[in-house]
Design a protein around this motif. Structure first.
Motif, mmCIF file in Angstrom:
data_model
loop_
_atom_site.group_PDB
_atom_site.id
_atom_site.type_symbol
_atom_site.label_atom_id
_atom_site.label_comp_id
_atom_site.label_asym_id
_atom_site.label_seq_id
_atom_site.Cartn_x
_atom_site.Cartn_y
_atom_site.Cartn_z
ATOM 1 N N PRO A 257 0.690 -1.245 -0.023
ATOM 2 C CA PRO A 257 -0.029 -0.219 0.038
ATOM 3 C C PRO A 257 0.845 1.407 0.080
ATOM 4 C CG PRO A 257 -0.894 -1.629 1.600
ATOM 5 C CD PRO A 257 0.495 -2.126 1.145
ATOM 6 N N LEU A 258 1.910 1.130 0.812
ATOM 7 C CA LEU A 258 3.084 2.543 0.737
ATOM 8 C C LEU A 258 3.345 2.804 -0.610
ATOM 9 C CD1 LEU A 258 4.148 4.656 2.462
ATOM 10 C CD2 LEU A 258 5.841 3.297 3.232
ATOM 11 N N ALA A 259 3.986 1.622 -1.331
ATOM 12 C CA ALA A 259 4.510 1.866 -2.693
ATOM 13 C C ALA A 259 3.548 2.257 -3.577
ATOM 14 C CB ALA A 259 5.126 0.267 -3.057
ATOM 15 N N ALA A 260 2.144 1.664 -3.561
ATOM 16 C CA ALA A 260 0.974 2.184 -4.261
ATOM 17 C C ALA A 260 0.733 3.720 -4.167
ATOM 18 C CB ALA A 260 -0.217 1.168 -4.082
ATOM 19 N N ALA A 261 0.392 4.000 -2.971
ATOM 20 C CA ALA A 261 0.414 5.247 -2.751
ATOM 21 C C ALA A 261 1.362 6.277 -3.390
ATOM 22 C CB ALA A 261 0.229 5.499 -1.211
ATOM 23 N N SER A 262 2.671 5.705 -3.298
ATOM 24 C CA SER A 262 3.801 6.581 -4.108
ATOM 25 C C SER A 262 3.623 6.716 -5.620
ATOM 26 C CB SER A 262 5.281 5.856 -3.582
ATOM 27 O OG SER A 262 6.215 6.677 -4.333
ATOM 28 N N LEU A 263 3.293 5.404 -6.000
ATOM 29 C CA LEU A 263 2.981 5.483 -7.506
ATOM 30 C C LEU A 263 1.661 6.399 -7.951
ATOM 31 C CD1 LEU A 263 3.622 1.916 -8.516
ATOM 32 C CD2 LEU A 263 5.421 3.648 -8.735
ATOM 33 N N VAL A 264 0.452 6.322 -7.130
ATOM 34 C CA VAL A 264 -0.714 6.902 -7.407
ATOM 35 C C VAL A 264 -0.086 8.631 -7.335
ATOM 36 C CG1 VAL A 264 -2.636 7.698 -6.468
ATOM 37 C CG2 VAL A 264 -2.009 5.398 -6.640
ATOM 38 N N ALA A 265 0.623 8.756 -6.413
ATOM 39 C CA ALA A 265 1.035 10.520 -6.387
ATOM 40 C C ALA A 265 2.113 10.786 -7.425
ATOM 41 C CB ALA A 265 1.927 10.947 -4.934
#
Length: 430
Positions: A257-265
Motif C-alpha cells: 500500500p505504501l508503494a502504491a500510494a507513492s506511484l499514485v502520487a
C-alpha cells in the motif's frame, strides 16, 4: 493618483502579466488537480496539512521549497520581463511601480495564501503571502549587502523555526521591503552564466553515437529550457509532499500500500513533467533533421536518443520523489529501497508514455497543442487509475503502454520516410 496607479497595473499586467500567466498556468493547473484529489470529498482538510507543516521541520522545509520552486517562474516573469522595462523611464514615483509589482506578485502567490488561510486562518494567510513574496524577491535579487543579508536571515529563521503568524509577518515585512526594491532595481541585470558542457568528445561505435546525440539533446534542454526543468522539479516536489501528507494523515501504511500510494502520487506529475521535456527535445530533433540526414543517422538511433534525453531528467526526478517520500514517511531501509526502485522504474516508463503521446500529437497542422493536452490528460487519468487499482502491477501495464506507443511511433516514422523517398524522384523529374 489612483487612476495613474490603475493604468500602471493594467500596463504591467498586459506586458509582464501575460508572460507570467503562460509560465504559471500549467503549474497551477497541476496544483489545482492535486488539491482537488487531496482535499476533495472525504480527503484531507487544509488544517491537517498546515498542522503537519507546523509540527515537522522536514515537511515544513520541503513544503516551502516546493512552493518557492512553483512560484519562481511567475515571479521571474513579472519582475524581469523586458517588455515592461519601459515603465522605469516614465516620470512615475518608484513606490507606484513597486506597489504595482507587489500587487501582481501577490496574485501569483494566491494558491499558497489560500492554503494557509483555510488551514490556519486569515492572519496566517497574510503572513504566508508576505513571506512568500519576500522569499521570491530575495531569490531573484540575490542579496549582496549587509542589510539584505540581515533581512534574508531574519526571514529564513522565522520560516525554519516555524514562527507563529504574527511573528512571521513581522519578520517578513522588512524582508519584502528590502527584497522587492533590490529585485526591481537589478531586474535588467540578467546574468550571462555559463552553458553546461555535456558533449565532451566522440565515442566510437553505435553506443557512442547514441550517447553523443542524447547528450546533445540534453544540452539543448538545459541551455534553452531551464524553466521546463524547474517546473518538472516543482511538480515532483508537490507529488512527493502530497504522497507524504496522504500517508501520514491516513491509517498506517506499509509494504505494497505504501508503494502504491507513492506511484499514485507520482504518475500525474511524472507524465506532465515528461511531456514538458518531450516538446523541446522533439523540436530539437526536427531542427537537427538535416544534419542527422547528412550524417546517416538511422531512425532507431534518433528515437533512442530522444527517449534517453527525456528519460534522464524524468528518472532523476522520480528518484527524488521516491527519496523524499521515504524520508518524509520515515520508511524503513528496505521499504525506502523499494520506493526508490519503483519510482525510478515508473519515471522511465512514464517518460516513454509521455514522449509517445507528444510525438503522436505533433503533426504541424496548427492543432498540436490541443492534441498534446488531451492525450496527456488521458494518459494521466489512465496511469493514475491503474496505479490505484493494480498497485505495483501498474508498472507492467505502463511498460506495455510505453512499448505500444513506441512501436506506433516507429511505424509512423517509417511511413514518413517512405513518403519522402517516393516524393524525391518526382521532384527531380520536374
Amino acid at each position: 493618483m489612483l487612476r495613474r496607479f490603475a493604468l500602471i497595473v493594467c500596463t504591467l499586467a498586459s506586458t509582464a502579466g501575460k508572460d507570467a500567466f503562460a509560465r504559471a498556468m500549467p503549474l497551477y493547473m497541476g496544483v489545482g488537480l492535486v488539491a482537488a484529489i487531496v482535499f476533495g470529498g472525504n480527503g484531507m482538510h487544509p488544517a491537517q496539512l498546515t498542522g503537519l507543516a507546523g509540527e515537522s521541520f522536514v515537511f515544513r522545509v520541503a513544503l516551502w521549497a516546493a512552493w518557492l520552486l512553483l512560484g519562481a517562474p511567475a515571479a521571474r516573469a513579472l519582475l524581469r520581463a523586458p517588455a515592461a522595462f519601459f515603465l522605469r523611464t516614465l516620470p512615475v514615483p518608484r513606490v507606484h511601480l513597486l506597489s504595482a509589482h507587489a500587487l501582481l506578485l501577490s496574485i501569483a502567490e494566491l494558491p499558497w495564501v489560500l492554503l494557509w488561510a483555510f488551514g490556519a486562518g486569515a492572519l496566517a494567510g497574510a503572513a504566508a503571502c508576505v513571506s512568500a513574496l519576500a522569499a521570491h524577491c530575495m531569490l531573484l535579487a540575490r542579496p549582496r549587502g549587509g542589510r539584505e543579508m540581515a533581512a534574508l536571515s531574519l526571514l529564513a529563521g522565522a520560516v525554519l523555526l516555524g514562527a507563529p503568524a504574527p511573528l512571521l509577518l513581522a519578520c517578513a515585512a522588512p524582508a519584502l521591503a528590502v527584497g522587492l526594491r533590490a529585485a526591481f532595481v537589478r531586474a535588467p541585470e540578467v546574468p550571462a552564466g555559463r552553458a553546461p558542457a555535456l558533449v565532451w568528445g566522440a565515442v566510437p561505435g553505435a553506443s557512442g553515437a547514441l550517447l553523443s546525440l542524447s547528450l546533445a539533446y540534453l544540452a539543448a534542454l538545459l541551455r534553452g529550457h531551464r524553466a521546463v526543468l524547474v517546473r518538472g522539479l516543482a511538480l515532483t516536489a508537490v507529488g512527493a509532499l502530497a504522497a507524504a501528507a496522504w500517508i501520514r494523515t491516513s491509517e498506517p501504511l506499509a509494504g505494497a500500500p505504501l508503494a502504491a500510494a507513492s506511484l499514485v502520487a507520482l504518475a500525474p506529475f511524472a507524465l506532465c513533467a515528461s511531456a514538458g521535456f518531450s516538446g523541446p527535445v522533439l523540436r530539437e530533433e526536427r531542427r537537427m533533421a538535416w544534419l542527422l540526414d547528412a550524417c546517416g543517422a538511422s531512425a532507431p538511433l534518433r528515437a533512442g536518443a530522444g527517449a534517453a534525453a527525456v528519460a534522464a531528467p524524468a528518472v532523476a526526478l522520480a528518484l527524488g520523489h521516491g527519496a523524499a517520500t521515504a524520508a518524509l514517511t520515515r520508511a524503513a531501509p528496505a521499504m525506502a529501497l523499494r520506493l526508490l526502485a519503483g519510482a525510478g522504474l515508473a519515471g522511465l516508463l512514464l517518460s516513454g508514455i509521455a514522449l509517445g503521446c507528444v510525438r503522436w500529437a505533433e503533426r504541424q497542422d496548427g492543432r498540436d497543442s490541443s492534441r498534446v493536452l488531451l492525450s496527456v490528460l488521458a494518459a494521466v487519468a489512465a496511469a493514475t487509475t491503474t496505479a490505484w487499482t493494480l498497485d505495483e502491477l501498474a508498472l507492467a501495464a505502463w511498460a506495455a503502454a510505453a512499448a505500444l506507443l513506441a512501436s506506433r511511433a516507429d511505424v509512423a516514422r517509417a511511413a514518413s520516410v517512405r513518403r519522402a523517398a517516393s516524393a524525391a524522384p518526382r521532384r527531380l523529374g520536374r
